[in-house]
Design a protein around this motif. Structure first.
Motif, short mmCIF file in Angstrom:
data_model
loop_
_atom_site.label_atom_id
_atom_site.label_comp_id
_atom_site.label_asym_id
_atom_site.label_seq_id
_atom_site.Cartn_x
_atom_site.Cartn_y
_atom_site.Cartn_z
N LEU A 115 85.02 12.33 -10.21
CA LEU A 115 85.73 12.49 -8.94
C LEU A 115 84.73 12.77 -7.82
O LEU A 115 84.60 13.90 -7.34
CB LEU A 115 86.76 13.62 -9.04
CG LEU A 115 87.87 13.41 -10.07
CD1 LEU A 115 88.80 14.61 -10.08
CD2 LEU A 115 88.64 12.14 -9.80
N HIS A 116 84.03 11.72 -7.41
CA HIS A 116 82.89 11.94 -6.53
C HIS A 116 83.02 11.29 -5.17
O HIS A 116 82.02 11.00 -4.53
CB HIS A 116 81.61 11.48 -7.23
CG HIS A 116 81.19 12.40 -8.33
ND1 HIS A 116 80.61 11.97 -9.49
CD2 HIS A 116 81.31 13.74 -8.45
CE1 HIS A 116 80.37 13.01 -10.28
NE2 HIS A 116 80.80 14.08 -9.67
N GLU A 117 84.23 11.02 -4.72
CA GLU A 117 84.40 10.62 -3.34
C GLU A 117 84.24 11.85 -2.46
O GLU A 117 84.83 12.89 -2.71
CB GLU A 117 85.77 10.00 -3.11
CG GLU A 117 86.04 8.72 -3.88
CD GLU A 117 86.74 8.96 -5.20
OE1 GLU A 117 86.81 10.12 -5.64
OE2 GLU A 117 87.22 7.98 -5.80
N LEU A 118 83.46 11.74 -1.42
CA LEU A 118 83.41 12.85 -0.47
C LEU A 118 84.71 12.94 0.31
O LEU A 118 85.22 14.03 0.58
CB LEU A 118 82.20 12.68 0.45
CG LEU A 118 80.86 13.02 -0.22
CD1 LEU A 118 79.70 12.53 0.61
CD2 LEU A 118 80.74 14.52 -0.47
N ILE A 119 85.28 11.79 0.69
CA ILE A 119 86.62 11.75 1.28
C ILE A 119 87.44 10.71 0.53
O ILE A 119 87.04 9.54 0.44
CB ILE A 119 86.59 11.43 2.78
CG1 ILE A 119 85.81 12.51 3.55
CG2 ILE A 119 88.01 11.31 3.34
CD1 ILE A 119 85.73 12.25 5.05
#
Length: 326
Positions: A115-119
């Protein structure tokens, strides 16, 4: 006219001590309350992931997260200003219909899951009037771990309109098409204007702007993608003035262009333009049809626009802080 409620987010002495605590206090139905809720984020490290969900909003009664003047970055990453540093999670998830995010600094302090989306934008709750999501004037700095997936902004299954402009996105870890600087996989209307996306050296699969849903290409204009394995990918509707360092720009005359930035050195990145730059400086135009008139530092763009998030201003020039045209 809706009542504007402004709350402060500070480590101490504010209304709330985290962005997440602010979100939990927002009324469930801003339309019924006839309110706009604005959270002003001050200078401290917020380590709590933020999920904006469960509120009824519309285009005139919305949620906004912004850094006030004096508390926001000045084009370069600055831990003395307002920022979020989240471990192993999405920094900000937007599931409500009408939300605005501006002047923020976001990073990952560690990476140990996917889960590495910043936004992450999945605003399926589009309400009666559709979604109106705006993400602008932010710095998104990846954690930079090449062994894990990481992306800047992901728009996934969102309905309504998503507008993304004047953001610096860089130092992202392992990428591939599914984890680029900006990823679109969604319906309806999507725009990306004047973003600067710089790939991390050594991340051989990094993508700049990628569209996964060919039936609904986003409209893009005035963007810089440099130092990525693939700068642009998927079906894209060009509004013009998109620079690539490789041969993938939808604008053929702007392929194979290397932009001269102030600094691309790891840890001291500054994606402002050098006076010597000939690729982006004074070579752009307003592709937003007047939706905004400023750059990442809220400085009014004058004359012929520069391509990318930062407008070059000569030393000693008079510059104006502006507000976007809403």
């Amino acid at each position: 006219m809706a009542t504007t409620v402004i709350k402060t987010v500070k480590s101490s002495g504010g209304d709330y001590s985290s962005r997440s605590a602010l979100e939990a206090a927002i009324p469930a139905n801003l339309v019924t309350a006839d309110e706009i809720w604005i959270g002003e984020t001050y200078s401290f490290s917020d380590t709590t992931a933020l999920v904006i969900d469960g509120h009824v909003t519309d285009a005139t009664r919305y949620i906004e997260l912004r850094a006030p003047a004096g508390e926001r970055h000045a084009r370069v990453w600055d831990t003395a200003k307002s920022y979020m540093s989240v471990a192993s999670d999405r920094a900000i998830t937007i599931s409500d219909a009408c939300v605005r995010i501006s002047g923020q600094q976001l990073t990952h302090s560690s990476q140990s899951d996917s889960l590495h989306e910043l936004i992450f934008i999945n605003a399926t709750d589009n309400g009666a009037n559709g979604s109106d999501i705006r993400v602008f004037n932010n710095i998104l700095k990846g954690g930079g771990n090449n062994a894990n997936f990481e992306s800047g902004i992901s728009v996934y299954n969102a309905r309504g309109t998503v507008r993304i402009w004047n953001n610096f996105i860089y130092n992202l870890g392992y990428g591939g098409a599914n984890y680029p600087g900006i990823r679109f996989d969604t319906y309806d209307s999507n725009y990306a204007w004047n973003n600067t996306i710089y790939g991390k050296t050594g991340s051989t699969s990094r993508y700049g702007i990628y569209n996964a849903y060919s039936a609904n290409p986003p409209s893009i204009g005035g963007n810089i993608c440099n130092n990525n394995a693939t700068d642009y990918s998927g079906t894209l509707t060009s509004l013009g003035y998109n620079i690539s360092q490789d041969a993938t720009s939808p604008d053929t005359s702007l392929r194979s262009k290397t932009v001269a930035f102030v600094s691309t050195t790891g840890g001291s990145e500054d994606f402002g333009l050098l006076v010597s730059d000939t690729a982006a400086k004074d070579t752009g135009a307003d592709t937003s049809s007047g939706f905004f008139i400023d750059d990442i530092e809220y400085v009014t763009r004058a004359g012929t626009w520069d391509i990318g998030a930062s407008e070059y201003v000569a030393a000693g020039s008079d510059v104006l802080n502006s507000q976007i045209l809403m």
